[in-house]
Design an enzyme around this catalytic site. Structure first.
Site, short mmCIF file in Angstrom:
data_model
loop_
_atom_site.label_atom_id
_atom_site.label_comp_id
_atom_site.label_asym_id
_atom_site.label_seq_id
_atom_site.Cartn_x
_atom_site.Cartn_y
_atom_site.Cartn_z
N GLU A 1 0.83 -1.21 0.00
CA GLU A 1 0.00 0.00 0.00
C GLU A 1 0.86 1.26 0.00
OE1 GLU A 1 -3.43 2.55 0.44
OE2 GLU A 1 -2.94 0.64 -0.52
N HIS B 1 -11.75 5.23 -8.83
CA HIS B 1 -10.31 5.48 -8.65
C HIS B 1 -9.50 4.77 -9.74
CE1 HIS B 1 -6.69 6.63 -6.62
NE2 HIS B 1 -6.38 5.41 -6.24
N HIS C 1 -2.34 -8.23 -16.97
CA HIS C 1 -3.64 -8.00 -17.61
C HIS C 1 -4.07 -6.55 -17.42
CE1 HIS C 1 -7.44 -9.05 -19.36
NE2 HIS C 1 -8.12 -8.78 -18.26
#
Length: 365
Positions: free
Chosen positions: A81, A145, A324
């Site tokens: 994070e 987001h 991906h």
């Protein structure tokens, strides 16, 4: 003066390219953070448990756990994070520097409105990053987001193309670009861009609701071509509020299957559309400078489809899933690039059309 303008345009173009590359990195790091379930690795924002880095020593961990007793420190989830936040913060600084440089030299003809808009959008994107944490991964905010990240990348790529085009025209001694091609292919290319954006939005909604693993077989889903219990109303309810914590998703299995199947159908539609469109376009461009750009879209599309299939076959391996996401950005950029090229040059008429016109004139005469 002209030398300074050329030098400043070159600096601005390099900054725009750097920001574009950083935006791709941020998108990939965001995917990595989400896939390792580290979206709430730090329960506060912009720091981590009130610190600039993830607390690891006993003293700081004790303070952190006292501050957030409901979410004890997990170092392995905190670092993904924070790394994502550091990268996003670096991108923000580069974009602000880009906007300031463009505005400072605006009298030299450098584009400054788009850089300023991107800087403002980065502020909004930062707010969505904060709400992603404070609203505990609420799917609506997470999806927006993610879309905001792709939007930022698209604008930076467009700015890079504009600046490089300006440099090329300056080197050729031209003030403006040549006449823009008016042909029947361009509306179809815009249609393809819309389809790609819609598919990316479906991918964002799939990721935000942890629906990627809802179907684990191909080409069917849970052994059925069209699962009977799919709940589209539940899966696409944008007013859902079933928290308080959305880590891992809160939708029912039937809702997630509906999302996953819709994303699959979207991929089939995008593939069919671009297969026909690119085949027709290739016939007109294979002997022109447009050919490599058409080929690029085809290659990226095939790679993206292959990665999507690999995700299901191998049950969402981390490396494939991150790739991906990155290739989705690549597909969007390749389509934007192709559309930009269409705006910069006239598409040549086929030779047989020219001969037909000549024959008709001779017969008329």
């Amino acid at each position: 003066m002209r030398n300074n303008t050329s030098r400043h345009a070159r600096i601005l173009a390099r900054l725009a390219l750097l920001a574009s590359l950083l935006a791709v990195v941020v998108i990939m790091l965001g995917a990595w953070t989400r896939l390792v379930d580290a979206g709430l690795g730090c329960p506060d924002w912009p720091g981590c448990y009130g610190f600039l880095t993830v607390p690891q020593d006993e003293a700081r961990m004790a303070i952190a756990n006292a501050r957030f007793p409901e979410t004890p420190v997990d170092v392995q989830k905190g670092w993904p994070e924070m790394i994502h936040r550091y990268a996003a913060g670096t991108l923000g600084l580069v974009v602000f520097g880009l906007a300031a440089f463009a505005f400072r030299h605006r009298r030299e003809g450098l584009p400054y409105r788009l850089p300023l808009f991107i800087a403002l959008f980065i502020v909004l994107q930062g707010a969505f990053g904060m709400w992603t944490v404070t609203l505990k991964l609420w799917p609506q905010v997470v999806a927006l987001h993610l879309l905001g990240g792709f939007t930022t990348l698209s604008m930076l790529a467009l700015l890079t193309l504009r600046l490089r085009g300006k440099q090329q025209r300056a080197a050729a001694g031209l003030e403006k670009a040549g006449p823009s091609g008016r042909n029947g292919f361009r509306p179809w290319l815009y249609g393809g861009l819309v389809l790609v954006v819609m598919q990316i939005a479906l991918g964002a909604w799939t990721a935000a609701n942890y629906a990627a693993v809802a179907c684990t077989d191909l080409p069917t889903c849970q052994g059925e071509w069209w699962p009977a219990d799919m709940d589209f109303a539940h899966g696409f309810d944008v007013t859902q509020h079933v928290g308080p914590n959305y880590l891992g998703g809160q939708l029912t299995a039937d809702g997630r299957v509906a999302i996953h199947v819709t994303h699959r159908l979207g991929a089939v539609i995008v593939l069919a559309y671009f297969t026909v469109f690119l085949a027709l376009l290739w016939r007109r461009t294979r002997r022109t400078s447009m050919a490599p750009h058409v080929q690029l879209v085809a290659v990226v599309l095939m790679a993206q489809i292959a990665l999507g299939l690999a995700n299901i076959v191998f049950h969402i391996p981390l490396s494939v899933a991150v790739a991906h996401n990155a290739m989705g950005a690549g597909l969007l950029l390749s389509v934007i690039n192709l559309l930009w090229r269409f705006h910069q040059q006239e598409l040549p008429q086929p030779a047989d059309a020219t001969h037909t016109t000549t024959i008709e004139r001779e017969v008329t005469a």
